[in-house]
Design an enzyme around this catalytic site. Structure first.
Site, PDB file in Angstrom:
ATOM      1  CB  ILE A  49      -0.764  -5.578   8.709  1.00 43.50           C
ATOM      2  CG1 ILE A  49      -0.019  -5.927  10.003  1.00 43.50           C
ATOM      3  CG2 ILE A  49      -0.049  -4.460   7.951  1.00 43.50           C
ATOM      4  CD1 ILE A  49       1.396  -6.472   9.772  1.00 43.50           C
ATOM      5  CE  LYS A  96      -0.668  -7.078   5.128  1.00 42.69           C
ATOM      6  NZ  LYS A  96      -0.534  -5.941   4.203  1.00 42.69           N
ATOM      7  CB  THR A 134      -0.902   0.003   1.259  1.00 37.98           C
ATOM      8  OG1 THR A 134      -1.610  -1.237   1.293  1.00 37.98           O
ATOM      9  CG2 THR A 134      -1.867   1.160   1.246  1.00 37.98           C
ATOM     10  CE1 TYR A 174       2.294  -8.022   2.595  1.00 38.08           C
ATOM     11  CE2 TYR A 174       4.081  -6.548   1.994  1.00 38.08           C
ATOM     12  CZ  TYR A 174       2.736  -6.847   2.014  1.00 38.08           C
ATOM     13  OH  TYR A 174       1.844  -5.972   1.467  1.00 38.08           O
TER      14      TYR A 174
END
Lengths: 294, 294
Positions: free
Chosen positions: A208, A167, A45, A137
């Site tokens: 998250i 995440k 993001t 991630y």
């Protein structure tokens, strides 16, 4: 320990595409004020991979200098090149971040778990700092390359304490539940707040999420109700899950920047690094956000 | 003008994963001696995205200092981050390379032609050097993001002369033929020497291929026969196409490094940057290479 609601923070950029330092600090401050426990800066993001190593390091150094607490930061330090991943992780430690969120190297596709294990083993050994807390991630829709549960297990066994969390942005509730149950020592963040309450109940640690740029306050309410064992948590989660659909059908990063532009009146939110485009017409999006009471 | 047979050059690495300067220059020299017209360094085969910007620049500066002619180099300058792509392209111009091979930014998937156009427009304008000759590197199996013919046309119209060519590694003969016929001003390299003769006959310019690390001499014979209008070109191409199947079923970069290790006796070819793995057992591969007379 990292736990709770983390916003995957947008990165405001000037017209020349440089990071707008003042707007960035203000946005981070606002998210913390709204209730975010922490800030996952420079992830997908945050357009991290569209910024150089030096730009990312300089921006997070500025954030801390501007008063954002370093211990609220979970910086993205992913890179395809091992030396870049090492430099980013070291710089994140230097600024005082309690953890780093690391993508797998994502250029080569169809790579083996052995190759990925070796990447992270080299990373950990080259960083060579006991303070390192690595969050894996997993975002296969974007990176294509991801972490199998077997690979996560191997890394945990080899580097206990250092391999600290994950995440999970695969969008697969069953996978998140599996990770929570199989790896009790792993800090598990869901990649979307729609899985927040479930994740916490499975023994995970929070979320998250990109949409937390907009839903931080409501996500925090779910977390607090869960923490207080309040049965109202379910209704609040249902409402949050419903509200989060405001983004459906829109490209996430352009849409979230368009919302921030409307909220702050600051044109800095009109800018995205290519290859991402600004949203051509935010009217429908903004109407939907208003309808959801966000 | 760039034309002919280009090897997508492997990058030899020491055990500590740094580029082995002497072995790199020796390998480049050998490829030119075998008949390669040019050297596409730091592409997919060269593990470019596993090296930092500084490592790539330093390695090609060393190559030229070690006597490899700069005008034979087509360096890969692709990067997800615009500032990195700018720095790499500038450094390639500084060393005297006549062109650069640029990947699209490959982290975000499903991006628009507008966004990619804007990336390359920003790149060209930020490099700001009339000597820039940009080759668009289309390799969807790896990058996922690619160049539509429409996007290539838009870039050619906006930056004639600067947008100079393409390497097409989609593995689709019909697409290569289309590009050759639709864009006569575009230098078109096929991404495999199996399309070499066809590409030349369609009005294209040659090939840039990983397997040319091994087939440079035979690929050059096809080119020379074509240039001499010798009808023996067809038989030579058929033989080359057949020989090139030595790689089928093997991971290309580990396999090619294993072949170089066997040929040179130099263990430097045993090393790959993670996430790529060395080939566990090269016996079957080496037997096949020998059977193909390579």
């Amino acid at each position: 320990m990292l736990q709770g609601v983390f916003a995957a923070v947008l990165t405001p950029m000037r017209e020349d595409l440089s990071v707008d330092r003042a707007a960035y600090a203000a946005h981070c401050r606002r998210l913390l004020d709204e209730g975010a426990h922490g800030l996952a800066i420079f992830g997908t993001t945050g357009e991290a991979n569209s910024l150089s190593v030096a730009e990312r390091v300089s921006a997070w150094d500025d954030l801390v200098a501007d008063g954002i607490p370093a211990d609220a930061l979970l910086p993205g330090t992913g890179a395809c090149a091992l030396p870049d991943a090492v430099d980013l992780a070291r710089a994140a430690l230097d600024v005082g971040a309690p953890g780093v969120l690391a993508l797998p190297p994502f250029y080569y596709k169809g790579v083996s778990d052995d190759g990925l294990f070796r990447f992270f083993a080299e990373l950990i050994e080259r960083v060579g700092d006991d303070r390192l807390r690595l969050f894996l991630y997993h975002i296969p829709p974007m990176a294509q390359v991801g972490f199998t549960p077997e690979l996560i297990g191997r890394l945990l066994d080899a580097y206990p304490g250092v391999v600290a969390g994950t995440k999970d942005s695969a969008g697969d509730a069953a996978r998140i539940e599996r990770l929570c149950r199989e790896f009790p020592d792993l800090t598990v963040f869901a990649g979307s707040e729609r899985f927040l309450l479930d994740t916490l109940r499975w023994g995970g640690d929070g979320c998250i999420s990109a949409t937390c740029n907009v839903t931080a306050a409501q996500s925090r309410r779910v977390y607090d109700l869960w923490a207080a064992n309040d049965p109202a948590a379910d209704a609040e989660q249902a409402s949050l899950t419903e509200a989060r659909t405001f983004l459906e059908g829109f490209p996430p990063i352009p849409a979230l920047k368009a919302i921030m532009r409307a909220r702050t009146g600051d044109d800095v939110w009109a800018n995205l690094r290519p290859p991402l485009d600004a949203l051509a017409d935010p009217t429908a999006l903004l109407a939907r956000v208003a309808n959801h009471g966000l």
